[in-house]
Structures are given as C-alpha cells and as structure tokens.
Design a protein around this motif. Structure first.
Motif, short mmCIF file in Angstrom:
data_model
loop_
_atom_site.label_atom_id
_atom_site.label_comp_id
_atom_site.label_asym_id
_atom_site.label_seq_id
_atom_site.Cartn_x
_atom_site.Cartn_y
_atom_site.Cartn_z
N VAL A 151 0.81 -1.23 0.00
CA VAL A 151 0.00 0.00 0.00
C VAL A 151 0.85 1.28 0.00
CG1 VAL A 151 -1.97 -1.08 1.17
CG2 VAL A 151 -0.26 0.14 2.52
N CYS A 152 2.13 1.16 0.29
CA CYS A 152 2.96 2.37 0.37
C CYS A 152 3.11 3.02 -1.00
CB CYS A 152 4.33 2.04 0.95
SG CYS A 152 5.42 3.48 0.97
N PRO A 153 2.63 4.27 -1.16
CA PRO A 153 2.73 4.93 -2.47
C PRO A 153 4.14 5.43 -2.76
CG PRO A 153 1.31 6.17 -0.95
CD PRO A 153 1.96 5.09 -0.15
N ALA A 174 5.36 9.80 5.95
CA ALA A 174 4.42 9.73 7.09
C ALA A 174 2.97 9.88 6.64
CB ALA A 174 4.76 10.78 8.15
N CYS A 175 2.66 9.39 5.44
CA CYS A 175 1.29 9.51 4.95
C CYS A 175 0.33 8.62 5.75
CB CYS A 175 1.20 9.15 3.47
SG CYS A 175 1.42 7.39 3.13
N GLY A 176 0.88 7.61 6.42
CA GLY A 176 0.07 6.77 7.31
C GLY A 176 -0.66 5.62 6.64
N LYS A 177 -0.45 5.41 5.34
CA LYS A 177 -1.16 4.34 4.63
C LYS A 177 -0.77 2.96 5.21
CE LYS A 177 -2.81 6.30 0.44
NZ LYS A 177 -3.31 7.51 0.96
N CYS A 178 0.50 2.78 5.54
CA CYS A 178 0.95 1.49 6.08
C CYS A 178 0.35 1.27 7.47
CB CYS A 178 2.47 1.43 6.13
SG CYS A 178 3.21 2.77 7.07
N ILE A 179 0.23 2.34 8.22
CA ILE A 179 -0.31 2.24 9.59
C ILE A 179 -1.76 1.75 9.52
CG2 ILE A 179 -0.89 3.57 11.67
CD1 ILE A 179 1.54 5.34 11.00
#
Ligand code: SF4
Length: 273
Positions: A151-153, A174-179
């Motif tokens: 999912v990491c762009p 730190a877009c937070g997609k992985c979180i």
C-alpha cells in the motif's frame, strides 16, 4: 421550402439566445466565490494527492486550509518546508513542526521470534491474521507478509529477508497508509530526528514475552528507572519513550536486558554529537 426551414431555425436561434441569457444570469447570481488563497496554496503543495492529510486530494486540502478548517502543517509529503510556505500564505505560524516517519516497532524476525504453526495460506497479513491472529508466537508482532509494502505509495517500506517490515526513513512521508493497512497495529509514527526507540509492541507479561521473542520488552522497567530525563513511561506492560524530552543519551539502550530498545547510530550520531 426555404420558408419551412427558416421558421425552425429562427425558433432554435431564439431559444439559444434566451437560454444563453438565463445561464449567464444564473452563473453571475449563483457564482461561488473562490478563495484567492486556494491556488496559492495548491502551488506550494507537492501534488502527490496521496490523501495523507485526511482529504481526498491536494485541492480539497487547499480549500480546507484556506477556509481555516485544516491545519497548515497537515501535508505529510511536503513536511515542515511546505507548512512554512502555507503558513506565510495564511499569515500564521507553522509552528516549526517536526518531520515524522513511520516505524515498525517490532524486531520479531524469523530468528528472534518463534512460530505457533506453519502457515500455508495467502501471503498477506490481513488474510494471515484470520488464522488465530497469525503464525507468530507473539500476538503483537509483524507478520512479514508485506501488506504495508503493497500500500505504500512511496516505495518506502519493505519486508526484509528475515521476515519483518522495515521503513526507509528517507522515502517515508508519514502519509500513514501502512499504519492503516497493518492488521497488527505494529507501525507507529515517530519523530525523524530521534534514533532511540522501544522496538516492541507486545502487551504480554514478561514471562510470555520471553518465551515468544528474544528481543521483546519484558517490562522490567530498567529503562524507566534509569532514564536521566525521566522521559520513559510504562503502559500495557510496555516501555514508551516520550520523545519531547529524550536527549538520546543511550542509557536506556545500555540498560535494556533484552535489547528491545534500539539505537540507530546514523541518526543518533547526528543528533548527539
Ligand atoms: S512507509 Fe508508510 S507512512 Fe511512510 S510513506 Fe510509506 S505508507 Fe506512508
């Protein structure tokens, strides 16, 4: 014959003029005033449209900032410099916000953490977690099937050979997609300038942690007691560094009997020297 054509043409022409006038009038009366700050803000945004700010894209974010309903430092891709520029446009102080990065707070590699059973299913963490919470003995650790990686762009997180995800701090925005994607909630945001971290997510009691993982936090509180800045807290059987006061003196790293607290020397050297 010609008169048969002229009448409908005149009708159509007349209607076009009337409708044109109505549309022109409506566009004036119902026009939505566009805030002139929106295009200025859009200009300084990186244009990644990643959604990390919590809005569907950069334009929606710019509109929200101009309207005062989003904070100037909410673009994770642009970071502090973009926040500063937006702050100038909005006439507010961006607050010198610290750059954050994602971090996988687990060292449960295949050699550190045992397995409960062999897993032969779909190699995706969200699928794997359905089977008894996953194959790892520790119920809180990284499963290593790369849901975060996919999912990491920004190509900033990868599963290493020994089965654990690791973030590339230079690429992470730190877009937070992985979180959001991690079913084990083992990824957290930490300040990019800090090099000392409690790399364990286990809420189990010490004895259980010890039997599952060689590098888990066993809750001995040696770090809490020895931290000269008193900046390490303890919650859910887990030590937690409060980064604001951490000077990266390394005392907690030295005192931790299981090496659950790690120091990344490249970042740490820059900060400590
Ligand atoms: S590692 Fe995570 S937070 Fe960092 S850019 Fe990739 S998805 Fe976003």
């Amino acid at each position: 014959m010609i008169s048969e054509l002229i009448v409908p043409v005149l009708w159509l022409g007349g209607m076009a003029i009337v409708f044109g006038a109505i549309l022109g009038y409506a566009s004036k009366v119902f026009a939505v005033e566009k805030d002139p700050k929106v295009p200025l803000i859009l200009d300084v945004l990186p244009g990644a449209n990643c959604g990390g700010c919590g809005f569907p894209g950069c334009e929606a974010f710019a509109v929200a900032v101009a309207a005062g309903s989003a904070k100037v430092d909410s673009c994770p891709v642009g970071g502090a410099s973009t926040a500063e520029k937006i702050g100038e446009i909005m006439g507010v102080d961006a607050g010198g916000s610290e750059r954050m990065i994602a971090r996988v707070i687990c060292q449960g590699t295949s050699s550190n953490c045992s397995n409960k059973f062999e897993y032969y299913g779909v190699r995706d963490c969200k699928e794997a977690v359905i089977a008894q919470g996953g194959h790892k003995s520790c119920n809180y650790g990284c499963l290593g099937f790369g849901t975060c990686e996919r999912v990491c762009p920004f190509d900033a997180i990868h599963v290493t050979e020994d089965g654990i995800a690791k973030v590339d701090p230079d690429k992470c925005t730190a877009c937070g997609k992985c979180i959001e994607a991690c079913p084990k909630l083992v990824i957290d945001l930490v300040p990019a300038s800090k090099g000392v971290h409690v790399d364990c997510n286990s809420k189990d009691k010490g004895k259980e942690v010890k039997s599952n993982c060689k590098v888990g936090c066993i809750g001995c509180k040696a770090c809490v007691k020895n931290c000269p800045e008193e900046t390490i807290g303890f919650e859910d059987n887990l030590a937690k560094i409060h980064y604001d006061k951490c000077t990266q003196c390394m005392v907690c790293v030295e005192k931790c009997p299981t090496n659950a607290i790690t120091a990344e020397m490249i970042q740490t050297k820059q900060k400590v020297s």
